[in-house]
Write a protein that holds these residues in place. Structure first.
Motif, PDB file in Angstrom:
ATOM      1  N   MET A 173      -0.340   1.345   5.550  1.00 22.47           N
ATOM      2  CA  MET A 173      -0.700   1.940   6.746  1.00 22.47           C
ATOM      3  C   MET A 173      -1.848   3.027   6.639  1.00 22.47           C
ATOM      4  N   TRP A 184      10.906   4.394  12.582  1.00 28.02           N
ATOM      5  CA  TRP A 184       9.407   4.373  12.842  1.00 28.02           C
ATOM      6  C   TRP A 184       8.704   3.086  12.853  1.00 28.02           C
ATOM      7  N   ALA A 242       3.460   6.287  11.305  1.00 25.26           N
ATOM      8  CA  ALA A 242       3.542   6.560   9.883  1.00 25.26           C
ATOM      9  C   ALA A 242       3.729   8.114   9.648  1.00 25.26           C
ATOM     10  N   VAL A 270       4.006   2.606   3.653  1.00 21.38           N
ATOM     11  CA  VAL A 270       3.451   3.931   3.901  1.00 21.38           C
ATOM     12  C   VAL A 270       2.018   4.041   3.718  1.00 21.38           C
TER      13      VAL A 270
END
Lengths: 679, 144, 144
Positions: free
Chosen positions: A279, A203, A190, A276
């Motif tokens: 994460m 990703w 990330a 994101v």
């Protein structure tokens, strides 16, 4: 080998710092050879730490008690497999264990990532090496070097804590560590995507198996912890909402949320910022969990020595939070959603509610865990909350989540219409209603267990219908035989159908938790020959006869063992024993407080759980705590099902369109008619 | 109404519900966690704290444990160096963890009520043991 | 002790060589076969996946015929829009796809770019100049 070990630690620290600095500060972009060198750094750090690991194990197996760590956690009379576990039994060794596993994962991430995502790899190496460098620095500068020697050599070590001398303990910490540690890899991807400004789905494709693997490790680690608490701590439960238990659960919850919401990003290009953030949050929670476990700032029944090491982790937590969120802030505009939510009646929105519920549970657990500290800071007096608080908040939320587990798969992606929903919901609702009626008929009247078990029926109905309709669709679209259709259904949609199997595992956990609400507990003192009875919630009766207490000595312990004869509804089942153990070193000196080994007789229906709590003043009478714990075995079965499902979702072999040298029609599994195109 | 707005309303309901459950839960199940000094000081200032269910964290006074197996009762004293008071625990002795001894300043958490006569009536006793149960162990205590 | 010091020296030298070797003798950059793209990474792949899913959802009764028709039309259009596009992407081995399709050297590092001209957008396999269908996955790569 302490010289070599310490040298390897220093080498790992320097290499990791060097490659992290170059990777994250960036001169490699203009020099491809430097980029290669940076990624080689990940392998080199791994090599150095493997040397250190070998050196520590060598010290443990050679009984080199001049090394403080070896003396503190092992002894000459410790069985070999516990010598292996001695590596991670103490603070210092587990730091090294953590660092070496992370570096192995870091190297694997370099080796296994497809060349398409090569542009992310130097950043990934940078992030993993930075975290490795942190752990090695804690060892070297936080007085936690496992290779430290003492001024003299004791004749024998202090030995391993008896509560850790259990097969579960050999597996539980490494599993939990594997979960915690592997979170760093998806987090590194990330961060790499943010730094490289490559925020397409690349990703996510590169890291999603890592995220699944961490999730699986965490699930297994948490369940092994439950098992260990159950068989070793003697209170007959699996979960006590202790801070140390809550810590891995927090990361597990946010990771579960991530695994669901990431699908929305892959399919629809929505929720990029949320993913994101989740994460990053999961990584921070894994560090927070380590901080709680190692600092002792939060009072826990799992007792800890106060340790300065915790403050290193607090610093890491703070620094990585600031850096990650600053980075996220600077990339915020690039994470615009590509489409908007199309309909409230869609799987997207079911997933969003699932995310809210998971994050809500995580937040309440975090809040309850931190409340003693927060209340002391704000009001001056410490207020603690215990299991009643966590149960009150999380039981309703958990049941809501269970409901969503049943609803989500029934709704199509993008949109659904009311008429269709009726067709979808009939079977699962019927299945839930039948379960409820059956439970009421057999006399279950308690509200939450009734709701939980009916919802379990609902979710199982959903999963069964999904499999049934999927098989039928394949049979009619391809004319396949039923078993072939099932095999193809799972093999060609591994994530979806593996996910459903995981859902079945989760349902089994819920059922097992419900069973614990009906545990029966009973204490008694029995003279030899005396009889006691206990009634199980399923309606039959155990008759227990105390046969006596005997004593003997084993390799590293003196044991008093109390034996009961067990009869179930008059039929003799055999005997059950529970022990009090006094561990001793090789000079017969007691090394630990006495420990209790429980007696356990497990069936699918219920466990008979016996704790020998000692004999009053040297008589042959025995004090027993006797429990009937319904459905506990299903926790371990649920874990097995969940593991199988998880492995299916992770099984290598990509999505359907990728297999080369075959026509799209053949591998897609069914024809894709394009409106307006005739071929 | 847009689907996004509808979802936002649902989300607000969930977030509000969670917040409400957390605050209510803490109000109704939170227990004070004090040292003997804090408890004696607050109770002297505010008599409301007598006979209020709470937890006290202290050390067992060396040599003070008296077990009475017949009546399922344990008497001992706790102290934090400044204040100390006697504790009486009546209940299953099997619930008392193996680690509860008065040998060397064992840390203990007792849950119960401080009576007006100055004795603490405990309903549970949890012993923590220091040195050997090191921080590295994810779990290494005794659940009482 | 001496043996350990020698071992440490050997380990240290080996690790240093591992890291510094690419800097000392950089290998010439040769075009490397990149792994094929995941369908999810290409617009066409995404549209095809969505179409398959819609088809399957209708077969299992999740989508009504009206919703199916609407979604199928939309994603078919998206898939057709990508049909005629044969990609002429150029790609740097370290910096990924270069936006300038005419460039021959990477604007970031100056190293030579790998041309992915005539690669199938759906699966990334190279397509011969006269082929109308991808030999890798069979989708139509050129219009009539």
């Amino acid at each position: 080998m302490t010289l070599l070990g310490t040298f390897a630690l220093w080498a790992a620290l320097l290499l990791a710092c060097w490659s992290a600095a170059i990777a994250l500060l960036g001169p490699w972009q203009r020099r491809p050879s430097l980029a290669v060198a940076v990624t080689r750094g990940a392998y080199a750090v791994c090599g150095a730490l493997l040397v250190a690991t070998a050196a520590l194990w060598q010290g443990i197996f050679a009984h080199d008690f001049n090394i403080e760590y070896v003396w503190a956690y092992t002894s000459r009379n410790l069985p070999t497999y516990y010598l292996v576990a001695g590596f991670w039994a103490g603070q210092k060794g587990s730091l090294l264990f953590w660092a070496v596993i992370l570096s192995i994962f870091g190297a694997l991430a370099q080796a296994l990532t497809s060349s398409r995502h090569k542009h992310l790899l130097p950043y990934v190496a940078g992030v993993t090496n930075l975290v490795v460098a942190f752990f090695v620095a804690v060892m070297l500068f936080g007085h936690a070097n496992p290779f430290e020697r003492m001024a003299f050599t004791p004749a024998d070590g202090r030995g391993l804590n008896p509560q850790l001398q259990n097969p579960g303990m050999v597996m539980h910490p490494p599993m939990l560590y594997l979960g915690y540690i592997s979170i760093t890899i998806p987090f590194a991807f990330a961060i790499a995507a943010l730094m490289a400004r490559r925020l397409d789905t690349g990703w996510i494709i590169a890291m999603r198996k890592w995220a699944l693997a961490s999730w699986l490790f965490l699930s297994i680690g948490i369940t092994l912890g439950m098992w260990w608490a159950y068989v070793e701590l003697g209170w007959g439960g699996v979960w006590a909402w202790d801070p140390v238990e809550n810590a891995p659960l927090l990361a597990w919850l946010t990771l579960t949320a991530f695994l669901h919401s990431v699908m929305i990003q892959e399919k629809r290009g929505m929720l990029k910022r949320w993913n994101v953030s989740l994460m990053i949050g999961t990584f921070l929670l894994s560090i927070f969990g380590t901080f709680i476990t190692r600092s002792g700032v939060i009072a826990s029944v799992h007792s800890f020595t106060q340790s300065d090491i915790g403050y290193f982790f607090l610093a890491l937590l703070f620094v990585s939070a600031v850096l990650s969120f600053t980075l996220l802030y600077t990339r915020w505009p690039m994470l615009e959603a590509e489409v908007q939510l199309e309909s409230l009646l869609s799987r997207e929105s079911a997933f969003l509610f699932n995310n809210l519920a998971l994050v809500g549970i995580a937040f309440s657990v975090l809040w309850g865990t931190l409340f003693p500290i927060l209340s002391e800071a704000v009001k001056g007096t410490k207020i603690t909350v215990g299991p009643p608080f966590f149960d009150r908040v999380n039981v309703p939320l958990g049941l809501f989540l269970l409901l969503l587990t049943g609803i989500g798969p029934l709704i199509a992606w993008r949109k659904a219409s009311a008429a269709n929903l009726r067709r979808q919901f009939i079977v699962p609702l019927l299945s839930g209603a039948v379960s409820a009626a059956a439970l009421v008929a057999v006399g279950l009247r308690d509200f939450y267990p009734l709701v939980a078990l009916s919802l379990a029926g609902f979710v199982l109905g959903t999963v069964a219908q999904e499999f049934y309709r999927g098989i039928r669709a394949r049979m009619s679209l391809h004319g396949e035989h039923m078993l072939l259709a099932l095999a193809h259904l799972i093999a060609r949609n591994r994530r979806r159908y593996g996910g459903y199997i995981v859902h079945v595992g989760i349902v089994i956990y819920f059922v097992a938790f419900t069973g614990l609400a009906f545990k029966v507990k009973h204490e008694t003192v029995l003279l030899p020959g005396a009889v006691d009875t206990i009634r199980s919630p399923f309606g039959h009766t155990y008759t227990l006869t105390h046969l006596g207490v005997s004593q003997y000595t084993r390799l590293n312990r003196h044991v008093s063992v109390a034996t009961l004869e067990v009869r179930l509804d008059g039929e003799r089942l055999g005997t059950i024993t529970s022990e009090k153990r006094q561990y001793v070193d090789s000079f017969d000196q007691p090394t630990f407080e006495p420990a209790t080994e429980i007696g356990l007789r497990s069936t699918l229906r219920e466990d008979l759980y016996v704790v020998y709590a000692g004999s009053p003043d040297g008589t042959e009478a025995a004090r027993y705590t006797i429990m009937i714990n319904p459905l506990v075995t299903w926790f371990w079965i649920g874990c097995g099902v969940l593991t199988i499902g998880g492995l299916i979702t992770m099984w290598p072999g990509g999505p359907q369109l990728r297999t080369p040298r075959r026509r799209v029609v053949a591998q897609a599994g069914y024809a894709v008619p394009l409106a307006g195109v005739t071929e | 109404m847009k689907p996004g707005a509808k979802f936002a309303i649902g989300a607000l309901v969930i977030v509000g519900g969670v917040a409400l459950m957390i605050t209510e839960g803490i109000k109704q199940t939170g227990t004070y966690f004090m040292t003997p000094t804090q408890l004696v000081d607050t109770a002297t200032a505010d008599p409301h704290f007598y006979n209020l269910g709470l937890k006290v964290s202290a050390k067992v006074v060396q040599g003070s444990i008296k077990r009475d197996n017949e009546h399922q009762r344990v008497d001992f004293a706790v102290s934090d160096g400044h204040q100390s008071f006697p504790v009486v625990y009546v209940g299953s002795l099997a619930e008392i963890p193996d680690t509860f001894t008065d040998a060397n300043d064992i840390d203990v958490v007792v849950e119960g009520k401080l009576g007006r006569e100055g004795t603490f009536h405990a309903t549970s006793v949890i012993a923590k043991c220091g040195s050997k149960y090191e921080a590295a162990m994810p779990k290494s205590g005794k659940k009482a | 002790m001496l043996i350990e010091a020698i071992a440490a020296g050997v380990v240290g030298a080996a690790l240093l060589w591992l890291v510094l070797q690419p800097l000392v003798s950089p290998s010439p950059l040769a075009p490397v076969d990149l792994d094929p793209l995941d369908p999810e990474e290409t617009p066409r792949g995404l549209a095809l996946i969505a179409l398959k899913e819609i088809e399957f959802d209708r077969a299992t009764g999740k989508l009504s015929d009206d919703d199916y028709a609407e979604l199928n039309a939309r994603y078919s259009a998206a898939a057709i829009a990508t049909l005629d596009a044969v990609s002429t992407t150029v790609r740097c081995l370290t910096h990924g796809v270069c936006p300038e399709s005419a460039a021959r050297f990477c604007p970031h590092c100056g190293s030579g770019l790998v041309t992915e001209a005539d690669a199938c957008v759906a699966c990334g396999v190279a397509v011969p100049a006269d082929a109308m269908f991808c030999p890798g996955c069979g989708v139509r790569v050129r219009g009539e």
